[in-house]
Write a protein that holds these residues in place. Structure first.
Motif, PDB file in Angstrom:
ATOM      1  N   SER A 170      -9.342  12.030  -3.401  1.00 26.01           N
ATOM      2  CA  SER A 170     -10.002  10.962  -4.143  1.00 26.01           C
ATOM      3  C   SER A 170      -9.654  11.037  -5.631  1.00 26.01           C
ATOM      4  CB  SER A 170     -11.518  11.064  -3.949  1.00 26.01           C
ATOM      5  OG  SER A 170     -12.186  10.035  -4.632  1.00 26.01           O
ATOM      6  N   ASN A 174      -7.664   7.958  -6.585  1.00 28.46           N
ATOM      7  CA  ASN A 174      -8.812   7.087  -6.846  1.00 28.46           C
ATOM      8  C   ASN A 174      -9.148   6.248  -5.613  1.00 28.46           C
ATOM      9  OD1 ASN A 174     -10.918   5.968  -8.286  1.00 28.46           O
ATOM     10  ND2 ASN A 174      -9.651   4.477  -9.360  1.00 28.46           N
ATOM     11  N   THR A 175      -9.113   6.904  -4.460  1.00 28.38           N
ATOM     12  CA  THR A 175      -9.386   6.230  -3.182  1.00 28.38           C
ATOM     13  C   THR A 175     -10.431   7.030  -2.406  1.00 28.38           C
ATOM     14  OG1 THR A 175      -7.510   7.426  -2.219  1.00 28.38           O
ATOM     15  CG2 THR A 175      -7.093   5.181  -3.004  1.00 28.38           C
ATOM     16  N   LEU A 177     -12.828   6.262  -0.165  1.00 26.90           N
ATOM     17  CA  LEU A 177     -12.993   5.998   1.265  1.00 26.90           C
ATOM     18  C   LEU A 177     -11.790   6.499   2.060  1.00 26.90           C
ATOM     19  CD1 LEU A 177     -14.611   4.848   3.569  1.00 26.90           C
ATOM     20  CD2 LEU A 177     -13.685   2.571   3.051  1.00 26.90           C
ATOM     21  N   TYR A 218      -5.301   2.242 -10.386  1.00 26.87           N
ATOM     22  CA  TYR A 218      -4.640   2.530  -9.118  1.00 26.87           C
ATOM     23  C   TYR A 218      -3.137   2.426  -9.330  1.00 26.87           C
ATOM     24  CZ  TYR A 218      -9.239   1.551  -7.103  1.00 26.87           C
ATOM     25  OH  TYR A 218     -10.587   1.562  -6.812  1.00 26.87           O
ATOM     26  N   VAL A 384      -6.922   2.123   5.130  1.00 25.04           N
ATOM     27  CA  VAL A 384      -7.969   2.138   4.109  1.00 25.04           C
ATOM     28  C   VAL A 384      -7.364   2.382   2.731  1.00 25.04           C
ATOM     29  CG1 VAL A 384     -10.057   3.306   3.338  1.00 25.04           C
ATOM     30  CG2 VAL A 384      -9.709   2.882   5.766  1.00 25.04           C
ATOM     31  N   GLU A 388      -7.831  -0.035  -0.522  1.00 27.09           N
ATOM     32  CA  GLU A 388      -8.465   0.422  -1.764  1.00 27.09           C
ATOM     33  C   GLU A 388      -7.527   0.320  -2.947  1.00 27.09           C
ATOM     34  OE1 GLU A 388     -11.839   3.652  -1.469  1.00 27.09           O
ATOM     35  OE2 GLU A 388     -10.066   4.368  -0.415  1.00 27.09           O
ATOM     36  N   SER A 391      -6.970  -3.455  -3.729  1.00 27.26           N
ATOM     37  CA  SER A 391      -8.189  -4.272  -3.902  1.00 27.26           C
ATOM     38  C   SER A 391      -7.947  -5.708  -3.430  1.00 27.26           C
ATOM     39  CB  SER A 391      -8.634  -4.272  -5.376  1.00 27.26           C
ATOM     40  OG  SER A 391      -8.931  -2.970  -5.808  1.00 27.26           O
TER      41      SER A 391
END
Length: 567
Positions: A170, A174-175, A177, A218, A384, A388, A391
């Motif tokens: 994460s 920066n993800t 989920l 991101y 996923v 993310e 977006s």
């Protein structure tokens, strides 16, 4: 008071259930892991600032600099590996999978030190690797450190290690989920709600903490994702099949390089990796840098297919040799970069299907998703991640088509396996446990031990008989009798009803083995599985003279036959 509170905490965490205490520890582990990873990233950025005009941009360096910087980096990695006395292949995600499955997430300090500084040197030196490998290792080690210092039960330490992995991924991308899904799909390979919740909190903590320092950005935010018309979907299936074949070829060739150079000692391996990276960087400056640098290149040079193809070949060759020869770094970032380049090249034909729509960005993201899913066997995490990182809801259905096609074709047509599992098999590191052991690993002995026992420090037969008669006088509440003497150690004393006579009932003595209060029922099972009987006693981890309880084989059998589905 503090000692009593800690004992209560340890006993609560030994139960396989969601608790506020475990959730809070997940947050603490995520925060600690994120801080370590922030320090790791700032170290890389700070050192690169001395000789690069822009982080990870080596194109403006003189030719000889690009040639010799990777060689110098390889030499420094070797020196540090010697100082830390650790095997260089046993790093990153595969090693963490092994430690979580077989050692409850206990991470050796030397390997973490080696991964931190070795990974930092590799990324500073421009090797085309990902930063998530060191981040995962560092995050899991940070969480493991918290658990070991607090002497937490091993089942909760295993969960905390998963929290550290989630925080590491994460914090890298920066993800949050996708990090959670990756941990459950690739690392733990199971979905249990009492594990799921603290890992979610750790991932969120890792993302928020990192955003506070680096901002809410991101890597794929530069890429413009547009909806694809329905007539692109047959071509997307072809793209998925192609990505599946490329993933198989990538995994096969990476393992080939690892196996060919396995007998060569560390220094020539690392020096060769530095020389190959230096030569590739000398010829193709854009190939230098982490795998994520390819995303920026695909955006600014999307129309120059010849340049992108050259960079792809150069990065592919460099990545295979760098990772195969043992440079510490992550494979996920490399796969991301290669996938974006491949997807951008595939968009050349996709543009003919819709000349009035700019589809390059969409195909670039789909290439990344498909290669990630097929290479690492993580289709859900890949889906996923792109959702993310972009977006954009427009990417969901096309990504599903490409990911499933790439994953299934690689598995069905080529027999492709996860590159992590192939590396583990090569290194001889076990990662598979039986369903019974896996269920028992989730239950700490403190939650199941029988604390109602009588301890007698004597070997006098009359005293033993009198005490045993007293503790078994109530048929509904018979208390186990544990004996201790210097000659025999700890034994369990029971009446042997099968040999009873008119005069007396013989006493049966069973030798008791000791097990730490940090252990799980899996450790008890490992001791008693051959006998299929007897018991073990639990001693306090901080005071091995204090007996805390008793666990019988019958209790293990009951957990496996009746309660297995609950854990």
């Amino acid at each position: 008071m503090t000692h009593t509170s800690l004992e209560a905490l340890r006993k609560s965490l030994s139960k396989p259930k969601t608790s506020a205490q475990l959730c809070l520890l997940g947050i603490v582990a995520g925060l600690f892991a994120a801080i370590l990873i922030i320090i790791f990233r700032l170290l890389i950025i700070g050192v690169q600032a001395f000789f690069l005009p822009e982080t990870d941009n080596y194109t403006q360096l003189p030719d000889l600099y690009r040639l010799f910087i990777p060689v110098l980096g390889a030499l420094l990695i070797f020196i540090f590996a010697i100082l830390s006395r650790y095997k260089h292949y046993r790093l990153g995600v595969p090693f963490i999978i092994h430690r979580i499955k077989q050692n409850y997430g206990n991470i050796p300090f030397n390997s973490t030190l080696n991964q931190f500084f070795g990974g930092a040197i590799a990324l500073i030196s421009g090797f085309t690797i990902g930063r998530e490998g060191p981040s995962v290792h560092i995050g899991a080690a940070g969480a493991s450190f918290i658990g070991s210092k607090m002497h937490l039960p091993y089942n909760s330490m295993r969960t905390l290690a998963g929290c550290g992995v989630a925080a590491g991924i994460s914090a890298s991308f920066n993800t949050p989920l996708a990090a959670v899904i990756f941990v459950m799909e690739v690392v733990l390979r199971e979905y249990k709600i009492h594990i799921f919740v603290p890992i979610i909190l750790a991932a969120v903590t890792g993302a928020v903490t990192t955003q506070f320092v680096f901002g809410n950005t991101y890597e794929l935010s530069l890429i413009n994702v547009t909806p694809l018309p329905i007539w692109h979907y047959p071509y997307l299936i072809i793209c998925g099949l192609t990505l599946g074949a490329i993933a198989y070829a990538f995994n096969r060739n990476l393992m080939f390089v690892i196996k060919v150079f396995r007998r060569i000692s560390m220094f020539p391996r690392l020096f060769l990796a530095g020389a190959i990276m230096g030569l590739v960087s000398f010829l193709v400056p854009q190939a230098m840098g982490s795998g994520m640098s390819a995303i920026h290149l695909s955006v600014i040079s999307a129309e120059n297919m010849q340049l992108l193809l050259t960079i792809l070949i150069a990065k592919l060759v460099a990545t295979l040799f760098i990772l195969g020869l043992g440079i510490p770094g992550g494979i996920i970032g490399s796969v991301f970069g290669l996938g974006v380049l491949i997807g951008t090249l595939m968009s050349y034909f996709g543009s003919y299907l819709s000349p009035d729509i700019y589809v390059v960005g969409t195909y670039a993201v789909l290439g990344m998703a498909g290669l990630f899913a097929a290479t690492l066997h993580a289709p859900l995490a890949a889906l996923v991640a792109v959702m993310e990182m972009t977006s954009s809801s427009h990417i969901t259905v096309p990504a599903m088509v490409v990911i499933t096609t790439a994953y299934v074709s690689a598995l069905q047509f080529f027999g492709n396996r996860s590159i992590f599992l192939q590396q583990l098999d090569f290194q001889g590191l076990s990662y598979q446990v039986s369903p019974a052991v896996e269920a028992l690993q989730k239950i700490g002995v403190m939650s199941e031990m029988d604390e109602n026992f009588k301890l007698l420090y004597s070997d006098d037969k009359d005293q033993i008989n009198a005490t045993l008669n007293a503790v078994t006088s109530d048929p509904d509440n018979q208390t186990p009798l544990i004996l201790f003497d210097e000659e025999n150690g700890y034994r369990l004393a029971e009446y042997d009803l099968s040999l009873m006579s008119d005069n007396a009932i013989p006493i049966n003595y069973s030798q008791l083995e000791a097990i730490s209060s940090q252990c799980t029922l899996a450790d008890v099972f490992d001791i008693l599985k051959d006998k299929r009987s007897s018991s073990v006693y639990i001693y306090n981890q901080l005071d091995n003279k204090q007996i805390m309880g008793l666990i019988r084989w019958d209790h293990i059998h009951q957990v496996l036959t009746i309660r297995n589905s609950l854990v």
